[in-house]
Design a protein around this motif. Structure first.
Motif, mmCIF file in Angstrom:
data_model
loop_
_atom_site.group_PDB
_atom_site.id
_atom_site.type_symbol
_atom_site.label_atom_id
_atom_site.label_comp_id
_atom_site.label_asym_id
_atom_site.label_seq_id
_atom_site.Cartn_x
_atom_site.Cartn_y
_atom_site.Cartn_z
ATOM 1 N N PHE A 32 63.956 19.051 62.416
ATOM 2 C CA PHE A 32 63.086 20.225 62.525
ATOM 3 C C PHE A 32 61.800 20.058 61.705
ATOM 4 O O PHE A 32 60.702 20.397 62.151
ATOM 5 C CB PHE A 32 63.818 21.475 62.027
ATOM 6 N N THR A 91 63.305 19.979 70.020
ATOM 7 C CA THR A 91 63.384 21.324 69.439
ATOM 8 C C THR A 91 64.651 22.047 69.878
ATOM 9 O O THR A 91 65.430 22.539 69.053
ATOM 10 C CB THR A 91 62.156 22.152 69.850
ATOM 11 N N TYR A 92 64.872 22.121 71.174
ATOM 12 C CA TYR A 92 66.021 22.871 71.672
ATOM 13 C C TYR A 92 67.349 22.148 71.478
ATOM 14 O O TYR A 92 68.359 22.800 71.151
ATOM 15 C CB TYR A 92 65.798 23.278 73.125
ATOM 16 N N SER A 100 68.186 22.959 68.005
ATOM 17 C CA SER A 100 68.525 24.379 67.874
ATOM 18 C C SER A 100 69.966 24.615 68.301
ATOM 19 O O SER A 100 70.703 25.395 67.677
ATOM 20 C CB SER A 100 67.582 25.234 68.727
ATOM 21 N N VAL A 117 67.904 32.505 69.710
ATOM 22 C CA VAL A 117 67.048 31.317 69.755
ATOM 23 C C VAL A 117 65.956 31.513 70.799
ATOM 24 O O VAL A 117 64.766 31.294 70.551
ATOM 25 C CB VAL A 117 67.871 30.051 70.082
ATOM 26 N N CYS A 176 61.665 26.208 55.649
ATOM 27 C CA CYS A 176 62.814 25.440 56.137
ATOM 28 C C CYS A 176 63.304 24.455 55.085
ATOM 29 O O CYS A 176 64.511 24.322 54.858
ATOM 30 C CB CYS A 176 62.422 24.702 57.419
#
Length: 394
Positions: free
Chosen positions: A43, A80-81, A84, A104, A146
């Motif tokens: 991330f 990204t996904y 996630s 999300v 983060c």
């Protein structure tokens, strides 16, 4: 941007496609990386990269440079996904996954809704380059948060009780008893291929909403910039609602019916109605009706997206990032074709509605492909323990 750089619809399509192609090519490696080293590091790399290239987009001065920047942007943003989903598979019990995945998607929808409210006024006041500089800086703030707060597993968080950590780890899709599979072995399974084919169709609609729709509304339907801004805002707020409703309905169906029925129903109905309303938007000659149809289309689109990622965790578990990467690779290849074909069809036909008919057909095909997806049939080495856990949780 199109006017200042002198881009035709076909050229602008290639700009959009360059991002999708890079994003697709690096989805599987980024998903594998997240499974192996954890999503936190991935991330941080992703957001640093996309913040830098968002800023660099504001400095482009021609088609080639814009395509190059967008291609490099896609390389960085990929994963990204998948990552996630890794987080959701590690942090949430099976029976809460629908709602967790909804949030999300809701984050994405909120960002898409707020973006035009920020971008359009800044662009009107200071030119189209300025919003890229502003948005690029936002990402660096997120990275700092983060880095200091987020962890890969519940067990690594200090402010969570021991009982809650144990509950999550015993009921989530991730298991310390299972090893990871090589991505080539994962791609041998028919269930994964059905999921990939469905998502190829799914992302045609998504990329229309996030990339081509503002152009369609302004040049095809002759809405003003401010009207386009409000329609886009409303469309993504509706998507937010669709995700919220879809997540709760999915979890409810999973408890009342079965895992397979719940996932398939939400995916098939979501993509099917998305395609129907896109078709109605293209057919209608009334701009208000068209705007309403597009808003409803994105609402139902959200149902299918949420179910897609849930299935990746259902069948992938410890390999959730890799399965999602494979699915999203095909999805971004769908976006790649939509990006090129939309602009080309408009330039050839002189009609902005023509691509919507193709888009509707692809979405309806994707809806039917849900019938070939079995979320209760995981990757072979996961099979026995998953069926046991699902029955215990439900």
């Amino acid at each position: 941007m199109k006017a200042d750089l002198g881009l035709s619809n076909t050229e602008f399509g290639w700009v959009l496609a360059s991002f999708s192609l890079a994003y697709a090519l690096f989805e599987i490696p980024s998903g594998i990386l997240g499974d192996r080293i954890g999503p936190k590091k991935v991330f941080i790399r992703i957001v640093l990269w996309w913040s830098l290239f968002t800023i660099l987009t504001g400095f482009v001065n021609g088609l080639f440079m814009l395509m190059l920047v967008r291609f490099l942007f896609g390389i960085g943003e990929s994963g990204t996904y998948p990552n996630s989903l890794i987080v959701v598979s590690r942090w949430f019990p099976v029976k809460e996954m629908g709602r967790a995945l909804s949030w999300v998607g809701i984050g994405s929808q909120i960002g898409s809704a707020i973006a035009p409210l920020i971008i359009v006024p800044i662009a009107i006041a200071y030119g189209w380059r300025a919003p890229f500089f502003v948005n690029g800086m936002i990402g660096f703030l997120w990275v700092a948060i983060c880095y200091r707060w987020f962890q890969n597993f519940p067990s690594e968080m200090k402010k969570i009780t021991t009982s809650e950590k144990i509950f999550i780890e015993e009921n989530c899709r991730h298991s310390s008893h299972h090893s990871q599979m090589h991505w080539t072995a994962i791609l041998k399974h028919r269930n994964v291929w059905a999921l990939m084919a469905m998502y190829f169709c799914n992302q045609w609609a998504n990329y229309f909403f996030v990339a081509w729709m503002p152009v369609y509304l302004q040049e095809g339907r002759h809405f003003s910039e401010n009207d386009m801004k409000m329609i886009t805002f409303t469309l993504f707020v509706a998507g937010f609602s669709g995700l919220l409703i879809g997540g709760f309905v999915s979890d409810w169906l999973l408890k009342r019916k079965s895992l397979t029925f719940g996932r398939r129903f939400m995916g098939l109905v979501g993509m099917g109605l998305c395609g129907v309303f896109i078709l109605l938007a293209g057919i209608s000659s009334n701009n208000i009706v068209t705007a309403a149809c597009l808003i409803l289309s994105n609402t139902f689109f959200s149902f299918g997206v949420m179910s897609s990622y849930a299935v990746c965790a259902d069948i992938g578990r410890n390999n959730a990032g890799t399965v999602t990467g494979a699915m999203n690779f095909c999805g971004q290849m769908g976006a790649f074709f939509l990006a090129i074909l939309f602009g080309k069809m408009v330039d050839v036909s002189g009609n902005f509605n023509a691509p919507l008919y193709l888009l509707a057909a692809v979405s309806l095909t994707g809806a039917l492909l849900w019938l070939a997806i079995n979320p209760a049939k995981p990757l072979p080495h996961e099979e026995k323990i998953i069926e046991t856990k699902v029955s215990l949780n439900l």
